[in-house]
Write a protein that holds these residues in place. Structure first.
Motif, PDB file in Angstrom:
ATOM      1  N   VAL A 113     -53.344 -21.810  14.253  1.00  0.00           N
ATOM      2  CA  VAL A 113     -53.553 -23.202  13.862  1.00  0.00           C
ATOM      3  C   VAL A 113     -52.799 -24.105  14.842  1.00  0.00           C
ATOM      4  O   VAL A 113     -51.606 -23.874  15.114  1.00  0.00           O
ATOM      5  CB  VAL A 113     -53.060 -23.432  12.420  1.00  0.00           C
ATOM      6  N   PRO A 114     -53.431 -25.127  15.403  1.00  0.00           N
ATOM      7  CA  PRO A 114     -52.783 -25.947  16.435  1.00  0.00           C
ATOM      8  C   PRO A 114     -51.438 -26.535  16.013  1.00  0.00           C
ATOM      9  O   PRO A 114     -50.532 -26.669  16.838  1.00  0.00           O
ATOM     10  CB  PRO A 114     -53.805 -27.049  16.703  1.00  0.00           C
ATOM     11  N   LEU A 115     -51.293 -26.880  14.740  1.00  0.00           N
ATOM     12  CA  LEU A 115     -50.041 -27.479  14.283  1.00  0.00           C
ATOM     13  C   LEU A 115     -48.869 -26.497  14.321  1.00  0.00           C
ATOM     14  O   LEU A 115     -47.714 -26.915  14.279  1.00  0.00           O
ATOM     15  CB  LEU A 115     -50.215 -28.004  12.846  1.00  0.00           C
ATOM     16  N   ALA A 116     -49.157 -25.207  14.412  1.00  0.00           N
ATOM     17  CA  ALA A 116     -48.091 -24.212  14.330  1.00  0.00           C
ATOM     18  C   ALA A 116     -47.137 -24.278  15.525  1.00  0.00           C
ATOM     19  O   ALA A 116     -45.949 -23.972  15.384  1.00  0.00           O
ATOM     20  CB  ALA A 116     -48.686 -22.813  14.215  1.00  0.00           C
ATOM     21  N   ALA A 117     -47.627 -24.662  16.689  1.00  0.00           N
ATOM     22  CA  ALA A 117     -46.794 -24.612  17.899  1.00  0.00           C
ATOM     23  C   ALA A 117     -45.556 -25.492  17.772  1.00  0.00           C
ATOM     24  O   ALA A 117     -44.444 -25.067  18.101  1.00  0.00           O
ATOM     25  CB  ALA A 117     -47.618 -25.023  19.117  1.00  0.00           C
ATOM     26  N   GLY A 166     -63.063 -17.213   5.022  1.00  0.00           N
ATOM     27  CA  GLY A 166     -61.607 -17.084   5.023  1.00  0.00           C
ATOM     28  C   GLY A 166     -60.997 -17.755   3.802  1.00  0.00           C
ATOM     29  O   GLY A 166     -61.551 -18.710   3.258  1.00  0.00           O
ATOM     30  N   ARG A 167     -59.831 -17.264   3.412  1.00  0.00           N
ATOM     31  CA  ARG A 167     -59.159 -17.789   2.223  1.00  0.00           C
ATOM     32  C   ARG A 167     -57.946 -18.628   2.618  1.00  0.00           C
ATOM     33  O   ARG A 167     -57.240 -18.305   3.572  1.00  0.00           O
ATOM     34  CB  ARG A 167     -58.730 -16.655   1.285  1.00  0.00           C
ATOM     35  N   GLY A 201     -50.199 -20.755  -2.486  1.00  0.00           N
ATOM     36  CA  GLY A 201     -50.647 -20.645  -3.867  1.00  0.00           C
ATOM     37  C   GLY A 201     -50.922 -19.206  -4.271  1.00  0.00           C
ATOM     38  O   GLY A 201     -51.168 -18.344  -3.441  1.00  0.00           O
ATOM     39  N   ASP A 202     -50.894 -18.979  -5.594  1.00  0.00           N
ATOM     40  CA  ASP A 202     -51.077 -17.629  -6.126  1.00  0.00           C
ATOM     41  C   ASP A 202     -52.492 -17.102  -5.947  1.00  0.00           C
ATOM     42  O   ASP A 202     -52.704 -15.886  -5.919  1.00  0.00           O
ATOM     43  CB  ASP A 202     -50.757 -17.618  -7.632  1.00  0.00           C
ATOM     44  N   HIS A 203     -53.478 -18.009  -5.850  1.00  0.00           N
ATOM     45  CA  HIS A 203     -54.874 -17.576  -5.838  1.00  0.00           C
ATOM     46  C   HIS A 203     -55.615 -18.183  -4.646  1.00  0.00           C
ATOM     47  O   HIS A 203     -56.303 -19.204  -4.773  1.00  0.00           O
ATOM     48  CB  HIS A 203     -55.553 -17.976  -7.147  1.00  0.00           C
ATOM     49  N   PRO A 204     -55.486 -17.577  -3.467  1.00  0.00           N
ATOM     50  CA  PRO A 204     -56.199 -18.089  -2.291  1.00  0.00           C
ATOM     51  C   PRO A 204     -57.702 -18.152  -2.551  1.00  0.00           C
ATOM     52  O   PRO A 204     -58.275 -17.307  -3.250  1.00  0.00           O
ATOM     53  CB  PRO A 204     -55.867 -17.061  -1.208  1.00  0.00           C
ATOM     54  N   PHE A 205     -58.339 -19.188  -1.987  1.00  0.00           N
ATOM     55  CA  PHE A 205     -59.752 -19.409  -2.254  1.00  0.00           C
ATOM     56  C   PHE A 205     -60.507 -19.688  -0.958  1.00  0.00           C
ATOM     57  O   PHE A 205     -59.933 -20.110   0.046  1.00  0.00           O
ATOM     58  CB  PHE A 205     -59.941 -20.585  -3.221  1.00  0.00           C
ATOM     59  N   THR A 206     -61.809 -19.470  -1.003  1.00  0.00           N
ATOM     60  CA  THR A 206     -62.679 -19.829   0.110  1.00  0.00           C
ATOM     61  C   THR A 206     -63.191 -21.250  -0.107  1.00  0.00           C
ATOM     62  O   THR A 206     -63.117 -21.791  -1.217  1.00  0.00           O
ATOM     63  CB  THR A 206     -63.883 -18.886   0.207  1.00  0.00           C
ATOM     64  N   GLY A 255     -58.704 -21.198  12.006  1.00  0.00           N
ATOM     65  CA  GLY A 255     -57.517 -20.428  11.658  1.00  0.00           C
ATOM     66  C   GLY A 255     -57.610 -19.854  10.253  1.00  0.00           C
ATOM     67  O   GLY A 255     -57.193 -18.713  10.001  1.00  0.00           O
ATOM     68  N   ILE A 256     -58.156 -20.636   9.325  1.00  0.00           N
ATOM     69  CA  ILE A 256     -58.351 -20.132   7.962  1.00  0.00           C
ATOM     70  C   ILE A 256     -59.269 -18.914   7.988  1.00  0.00           C
ATOM     71  O   ILE A 256     -59.021 -17.909   7.299  1.00  0.00           O
ATOM     72  CB  ILE A 256     -58.936 -21.236   7.056  1.00  0.00           C
ATOM     73  N   SER A 257     -60.316 -18.978   8.790  1.00  0.00           N
ATOM     74  CA  SER A 257     -61.253 -17.853   8.874  1.00  0.00           C
ATOM     75  C   SER A 257     -60.580 -16.594   9.390  1.00  0.00           C
ATOM     76  O   SER A 257     -61.041 -15.476   9.131  1.00  0.00           O
ATOM     77  CB  SER A 257     -62.441 -18.210   9.772  1.00  0.00           C
ATOM     78  N   GLN A 258     -59.467 -16.765  10.114  1.00  0.00           N
ATOM     79  CA  GLN A 258     -58.736 -15.635  10.690  1.00  0.00           C
ATOM     80  C   GLN A 258     -57.541 -15.212   9.837  1.00  0.00           C
ATOM     81  O   GLN A 258     -56.774 -14.336  10.222  1.00  0.00           O
ATOM     82  CB  GLN A 258     -58.254 -16.007  12.099  1.00  0.00           C
ATOM     83  N   GLY A 259     -57.355 -15.868   8.675  1.00  0.00           N
ATOM     84  CA  GLY A 259     -56.273 -15.492   7.774  1.00  0.00           C
ATOM     85  C   GLY A 259     -54.950 -16.162   8.045  1.00  0.00           C
ATOM     86  O   GLY A 259     -53.919 -15.755   7.497  1.00  0.00           O
TER      87      GLY A 259
END
Length: 290
Positions: A113-117, A166-167, A201-206, A255-259
């Motif tokens: 994710v770009p913000l991670a850097a 991705g979740r 969160g406890d329940h990741p969602f698509t 990034g979400i699609s990649q986990g």
């Protein structure tokens, strides 16, 4: 003394409020803000409101004076955050802060994710400071969807994105704020070796499941349209999102699609002492609020 930076923003204000609700005396809480007028309600409750600007290092020493535990809420200006955060960390070191807590991003050390850097660079500055630290690697806010995506979904009948199946382990700002307040009030939090929490969160969602929840809560048909990254970015800019930020959002969906924005750590649930807010309850509340 517990000090919270960015205390007039969404997350910082919730942390200050949570500290008060936990019984921390208002006079032992410092809310650092750029504009004191935006924290007048906190001052009215007895919180010390001090001016501190990430871009003006000369304001940060006085703002952090007497601080034992500091929450550094990450800045909102993408591209400027590393030098801004460095200014706060340097001031914290000079002030003799005993614990620095930083709001980072989930999986900062491996995320695409770009913000991670910028978050990872700040984490490295925190580690290099030599101060005991806690890194709160926050996932996506549920409000990213209930405040931003919901109106569009109700208007068009579609949730748009590039996340595939991705979740995302999203939670509310209030959940993340409660975690920060829990750490700031925990006598055992100041581990000299440092602590890292992966929060979600406890329940990741698509996003398809998000669309289904919106449909159920609103009574209107809503589906998910998965788009190529560049097409989604253009759709965002066409909707009025600045081009640079639209590119960040579209890349984050990839990034979400990649986990990159999911976790099963359970850290958030354990810190706040309760289950995290569910997608269904957040969507229902947002739909009911109009």
């Amino acid at each position: 003394m517990i000090t919270v930076t960015g205390a007039s923003g969404h997350l910082g204000r919730l942390v200050v409020t949570d500290l008060l609700d936990r019984g921390v005396p208002a006079g032992e809480i410092v809310a650092v803000v750029r504009d004191p007028a935006k924290a007048a309600d906190l001052a009215a409750r007895g919180v010390q409101v001090r001016v501190g600007d990430y871009d003006r290092p000369e304001t940060l020493g006085p703002a952090l004076a007497g601080t034992r535990r500091l929450l550094l809420v990450s800045g909102s200006e993408v591209g400027k955050r590393v030098p801004q955060h460095r200014n706060v960390i340097d001031a914290a070191t000079s002030a003799g802060v005993e614990l620095i807590v930083y709001t980072s991003i989930l999986r900062a050390d491996t995320s695409s994710v770009p913000l991670a850097a910028e978050h990872l660079a700040t984490e490295e500055l925190v580690r290099a400071s030599g101060l005991p630290f806690v890194l709160l690697r926050n996932g996506w806010y549920l409000e990213n969807y209930t405040e931003a995506a919901l109106p569009q979904a109700l208007a068009t009948g579609s949730v748009f994105g590039s996340a595939g199946d991705g979740r995302v382990a999203a939670a509310t700002r209030a959940d993340f704020a409660a975690a920060a307040a829990a750490v700031l009030t925990d006598p055992a939090a100041a581990d000299p070796a440092g602590v890292v929490y992966e929060l979600g969160g406890d329940h990741p969602f698509t996003l398809a499941e998000l669309a289904a929840e919106i449909s159920q809560a609103s009574g209107r048909p809503v589906g998910y349209q998965d788009l190529p990254e560049d097409v989604y970015a253009k759709a965002l800019t066409d909707a009025g999102v600045p081009a640079e930020f639209a590119a960040v959002l579209a890349a984050s969906d990839v990034g979400i699609s990649q986990g990159d924005l999911t976790t099963d750590s359970g850290d958030l649930r354990r810190l706040i002492g309760r289950p995290t807010t569910t997608l269904a309850s957040a969507v229902r509340a947002a739909v009911a609020a109009g």
